[in-house]
Design a protein around this motif. Structure first.
Motif, PDB file in Angstrom:
ATOM      1  N   PHE A 139      45.116  36.967  42.539  1.00  0.00           N
ATOM      2  CA  PHE A 139      44.951  38.241  43.236  1.00  0.00           C
ATOM      3  C   PHE A 139      43.494  38.686  43.277  1.00  0.00           C
ATOM      4  O   PHE A 139      42.819  38.729  42.252  1.00  0.00           O
ATOM      5  N   ILE A 140      43.040  39.039  44.484  1.00  0.00           N
ATOM      6  CA  ILE A 140      41.697  39.606  44.657  1.00  0.00           C
ATOM      7  C   ILE A 140      41.787  41.078  44.251  1.00  0.00           C
ATOM      8  O   ILE A 140      42.582  41.823  44.825  1.00  0.00           O
ATOM      9  N   PRO A 141      40.993  41.511  43.266  1.00  0.00           N
ATOM     10  CA  PRO A 141      41.094  42.910  42.833  1.00  0.00           C
ATOM     11  C   PRO A 141      40.457  43.881  43.833  1.00  0.00           C
ATOM     12  O   PRO A 141      39.631  43.478  44.652  1.00  0.00           O
ATOM     13  N   VAL A 142      40.863  45.139  43.744  1.00  0.00           N
ATOM     14  CA  VAL A 142      40.197  46.176  44.541  1.00  0.00           C
ATOM     15  C   VAL A 142      39.366  47.049  43.615  1.00  0.00           C
ATOM     16  O   VAL A 142      39.715  47.250  42.452  1.00  0.00           O
ATOM     17  N   ALA A 143      38.268  47.561  44.142  1.00  0.00           N
ATOM     18  CA  ALA A 143      37.429  48.494  43.383  1.00  0.00           C
ATOM     19  C   ALA A 143      38.114  49.860  43.355  1.00  0.00           C
ATOM     20  O   ALA A 143      39.111  50.070  44.054  1.00  0.00           O
ATOM     21  N   ASP A 144      37.574  50.793  42.581  1.00  0.00           N
ATOM     22  CA  ASP A 144      38.188  52.114  42.470  1.00  0.00           C
ATOM     23  C   ASP A 144      38.254  52.849  43.807  1.00  0.00           C
ATOM     24  O   ASP A 144      39.138  53.675  44.024  1.00  0.00           O
ATOM     25  N   ASN A 145      37.325  52.552  44.700  1.00  0.00           N
ATOM     26  CA  ASN A 145      37.362  53.223  46.008  1.00  0.00           C
ATOM     27  C   ASN A 145      38.366  52.553  46.949  1.00  0.00           C
ATOM     28  O   ASN A 145      38.510  52.957  48.099  1.00  0.00           O
ATOM     29  N   GLY A 146      39.060  51.532  46.463  1.00  0.00           N
ATOM     30  CA  GLY A 146      40.132  50.931  47.239  1.00  0.00           C
ATOM     31  C   GLY A 146      39.723  49.730  48.071  1.00  0.00           C
ATOM     32  O   GLY A 146      40.567  49.014  48.602  1.00  0.00           O
ATOM     33  N   ILE A 148      38.290  45.984  48.759  1.00  0.00           N
ATOM     34  CA  ILE A 148      38.320  44.729  48.021  1.00  0.00           C
ATOM     35  C   ILE A 148      36.996  44.553  47.274  1.00  0.00           C
ATOM     36  O   ILE A 148      35.923  44.778  47.830  1.00  0.00           O
ATOM     37  N   ASP A 149      37.095  44.149  46.003  1.00  0.00           N
ATOM     38  CA  ASP A 149      35.928  43.976  45.146  1.00  0.00           C
ATOM     39  C   ASP A 149      35.208  42.680  45.551  1.00  0.00           C
ATOM     40  O   ASP A 149      35.628  41.581  45.196  1.00  0.00           O
ATOM     41  N   LEU A 150      34.122  42.856  46.303  1.00  0.00           N
ATOM     42  CA  LEU A 150      33.425  41.689  46.885  1.00  0.00           C
ATOM     43  C   LEU A 150      32.867  40.733  45.833  1.00  0.00           C
ATOM     44  O   LEU A 150      32.954  39.514  45.987  1.00  0.00           O
ATOM     45  N   ALA A 151      32.330  41.306  44.764  1.00  0.00           N
ATOM     46  CA  ALA A 151      31.746  40.463  43.713  1.00  0.00           C
ATOM     47  C   ALA A 151      32.843  39.598  43.079  1.00  0.00           C
ATOM     48  O   ALA A 151      32.672  38.389  42.895  1.00  0.00           O
ATOM     49  N   ALA A 152      33.970  40.245  42.775  1.00  0.00           N
ATOM     50  CA  ALA A 152      35.084  39.510  42.169  1.00  0.00           C
ATOM     51  C   ALA A 152      35.623  38.459  43.142  1.00  0.00           C
ATOM     52  O   ALA A 152      35.993  37.352  42.742  1.00  0.00           O
ATOM     53  N   TYR A 153      35.629  38.824  44.420  1.00  0.00           N
ATOM     54  CA  TYR A 153      36.100  37.901  45.459  1.00  0.00           C
ATOM     55  C   TYR A 153      35.242  36.648  45.501  1.00  0.00           C
ATOM     56  O   TYR A 153      35.743  35.522  45.552  1.00  0.00           O
ATOM     57  N   LYS A 154      33.909  36.868  45.443  1.00  0.00           N
ATOM     58  CA  LYS A 154      32.982  35.727  45.481  1.00  0.00           C
ATOM     59  C   LYS A 154      33.208  34.803  44.277  1.00  0.00           C
ATOM     60  O   LYS A 154      33.143  33.580  44.406  1.00  0.00           O
ATOM     61  N   THR A 155      33.484  35.406  43.134  1.00  0.00           N
ATOM     62  CA  THR A 155      33.759  34.597  41.942  1.00  0.00           C
ATOM     63  C   THR A 155      35.049  33.792  42.130  1.00  0.00           C
ATOM     64  O   THR A 155      35.112  32.608  41.790  1.00  0.00           O
ATOM     65  N   LEU A 156      36.062  34.451  42.691  1.00  0.00           N
ATOM     66  CA  LEU A 156      37.348  33.759  42.902  1.00  0.00           C
ATOM     67  C   LEU A 156      37.198  32.591  43.877  1.00  0.00           C
ATOM     68  O   LEU A 156      37.891  31.579  43.759  1.00  0.00           O
ATOM     69  N   ALA A 184      33.998  34.642  56.543  1.00  0.00           N
ATOM     70  CA  ALA A 184      32.892  33.671  56.526  1.00  0.00           C
ATOM     71  C   ALA A 184      32.729  33.065  55.133  1.00  0.00           C
ATOM     72  O   ALA A 184      32.543  31.848  54.988  1.00  0.00           O
ATOM     73  N   LEU A 185      32.824  33.915  54.113  1.00  0.00           N
ATOM     74  CA  LEU A 185      32.691  33.432  52.731  1.00  0.00           C
ATOM     75  C   LEU A 185      33.818  32.455  52.386  1.00  0.00           C
ATOM     76  O   LEU A 185      33.602  31.421  51.751  1.00  0.00           O
TER      77      LEU A 185
END
Lengths: 405, 123
Positions: A139-146, A148-156, A184-185
């Motif tokens: 699961f790609i996490p979401v940040a508190d503002n809702g 998608i957490d891009l940094a976490a996504y890049k790690t995944l 793109a990523l």
């Protein structure tokens, strides 16, 4: 926009003796008279089966049906008309991709990414497929503002997933995810990308070639069209290599006792008699949206967003989930209120003619992420008004008073 | 239907101060039921005498005014009842315990604790 409400007959009705204030547009939008008339007109004047008729009525129905395919193609800027598959709705579109793509391209041990803010129609089909094919679902996490957490996504993405499911706009939080950049990523990491566009299709223009996504799904009934029709967009070269999911009439090339060969796209994925009237209604809904134009839609909805956020901020007991910012979002708001359960709020608002959704809105994972079980959702669209938002605000204040004494 | 009276003061006070709310350590039987519409869940626990009479009952979890008030009133009613009496309880009686008509949109809330009871009884 002034006379837009007049085009929606249902908005004139009363509920529990009060004028209807319809705030459940993320679930389904109301229908303009042009769409309603197109359905009636088709059944009164033009009803016939498509694709298999020699007689004129059937040919006409086929032409109308195929015209809508071209209209959808232009609406989302697909390269080819046969990349547009008509389905029963976004849920069916998303299921087809999960089941057919995984059968064609995935093997045990492969990783698939879905998101914390995804709708059950994305998460559940992939869970089912993952279990069957022994895939790894992350699961790609979401940040508190809702968002998608891009940094976490890049790690995944470093885990080299083969497939990534993205939500264009969360049906709970209304925030717009950077799906173009994320696609793109994902491509760079070697994954195919599916975008759930169910919540964005009525609010933002979609260009699948610019997004460069491999699949995209949406429903007709969330964009002023009829229920029972949806669209699956898929890149031709992928759809051609994917197996059909439903078998029957229309999707075949030749059937013998020994073997069946399948029809080319798009028929391969459209078994049986399709929802013809609904497809024609969808065409009318697209024309309705285009007549207003996304520029005007976004202007009105932006004003409603800002006004709603300002109104909610005046209620101290109300906590909004996700972003409190008017930028980069559509007017979909989910919130909880201190001391009052969402279901009780929805029942009390209903007594005042205000229709809101209470529950988890088919996004339980997201609600758990925010450590709650349920929320109230008010989802607006351009036919809602500031006066309706005032009614909502006042009714919410009365509800809190009643409960908290 | 005008369901305005489902939020009358008696019900709201049951919601604010529910009876038998809590968790017991060693229940004879227990069940947990979830309302799939909102994800709320209620855990119902009963302690039975050797003769099968409810000695103590507790419920816990999260819920709306309707589900909590209904659980509060249902658990109060359950105290001192035999298993046979519990088995005879009808859904309409739960509605009666609450004393107001609850529309179909809220039946899941109303009957959440009743469903847990049915589960405990194995019916």
């Amino acid at each position: 926009m002034q006379n837009i409400r007049a085009q929606f007959p249902i908005l004139k009705r009363k509920v529990n003796g009060k004028p209807l204030a319809y705030f459940d547009n993320a679930a389904t939008t109301q229908k303009p008279v042009s769409v309603i008339d197109a359905l009636t007109r088709f059944y009164r004047e033009a009803n016939a089966p498509v694709h298999r008729s020699v007689y004129s009525l059937g040919v006409e129905a086929t032409e109308r049906y195929e015209e809508v395919r071209t209209e959808v193609q232009k609406f989302i800027n697909a390269k080819h008309a046969e990349e547009i598959i008509f389905t029963g709705g976004a849920t069916e579109s998303l299921n087809i991709v999960a089941s057919s793509f995984s059968e064609a391209f995935l093997k045990a041990g492969d990783t698939v990414l879905v998101g914390d803010s995804d709708h059950h129609a994305v998460i559940v089909p992939w869970q089912a497929v993952a279990e069957k094919k022994k895939l790894k679902l992350t699961f790609i996490p979401v940040a508190d503002n809702g968002v998608i957490d891009l940094a976490a996504y890049k790690t995944l993405l470093k885990t080299k997933p083969k497939f990534v499911a993205l939500t264009y706009i969360s049906n709970v939080l209304g925030v717009i995810n950077p799906v173009k950049e994320m696609t793109a990523l994902a491509h760079k990491a070697g994954a195919a990308v599916m975008i759930d566009a169910a919540q964005s299709v009525a609010h933002t223009p979609i260009d699948v070639q610019k997004l460069n996504c491999d699949f995209l799904a949406f429903s007709g009934h969330k964009m002023y069209g009829p229920t029972g029709v949806g669209v699956l967009y898929g890149k031709k070269e992928l759809l051609e290599r994917m197996p059909p999911r439903t078998f029957g009439g229309n999707m075949i090339a030749e059937v013998t006792r020994e073997k069946t060969t399948y029809a080319p796209l798009p028929a391969k994925f459209e078994a049986g008699t399709p929802p013809i009237a609904e497809v024609i209604g969808l065409g009318e809904a697209i024309r309705f949206i285009q007549k207003i134009g996304f520029k005007a839609i976004q202007k009105t909805e932006g004003e409603l967003t800002a006004y709603a956020l300002k109104s909610f901020a005046k209620i101290p007991e109300l906590s909004l989930l996700g972003s409190k910012n008017a930028q980069n979002r559509i007017p979909v708001f989910s919130f909880i209120m201190c001391g009052v359960h969402p279901h009780d709020i929805a029942t009390l608002l209903d007594r005042e003619g205000i229709s809101v959704r209470a529950g988890h809105h088919c996004a339980e994972v997201l609600h758990r992420r925010f450590s709650i079980t349920a929320s109230v959702r008010a989802s607006l669209t351009f036919y809602n008004t500031k006066a309706e938002i005032d009614r909502l605000r006042e009714a919410l204040i009365r509800t809190v008073k009643k409960f908290n004494g | 239907m005008d369901n305005s009276d489902i939020y009358r003061e008696e019900i709201l006070s049951q919601y604010r101060n529910p009876q038998n709310f809590g968790v017991m350590k060693r229940p004879s039987r227990e069940s947990y039921k979830v309302n799939p519409l909102c994800g709320d869940g209620i855990r119902l626990q009963i302690l039975l005498t050797p003769k099968g009479v409810v000695k103590k009952v507790r419920f816990s979890g999260t819920g709306c005014a309707i589900s909590i008030a209904a659980a509060s009133l249902l658990t109060s009613w359950m105290e001192g009842k035999s298993l046979a009496q519990l088995k005879r309880l009808k859904p309409e009686s739960v509605q009666k315990l609450l004393g107001v008509e609850v529309g179909p949109a809220r039946h899941k809330c109303l009957f959440l604790s009743f469903e847990a009871l049915r589960d405990i009884l194995g019916v």
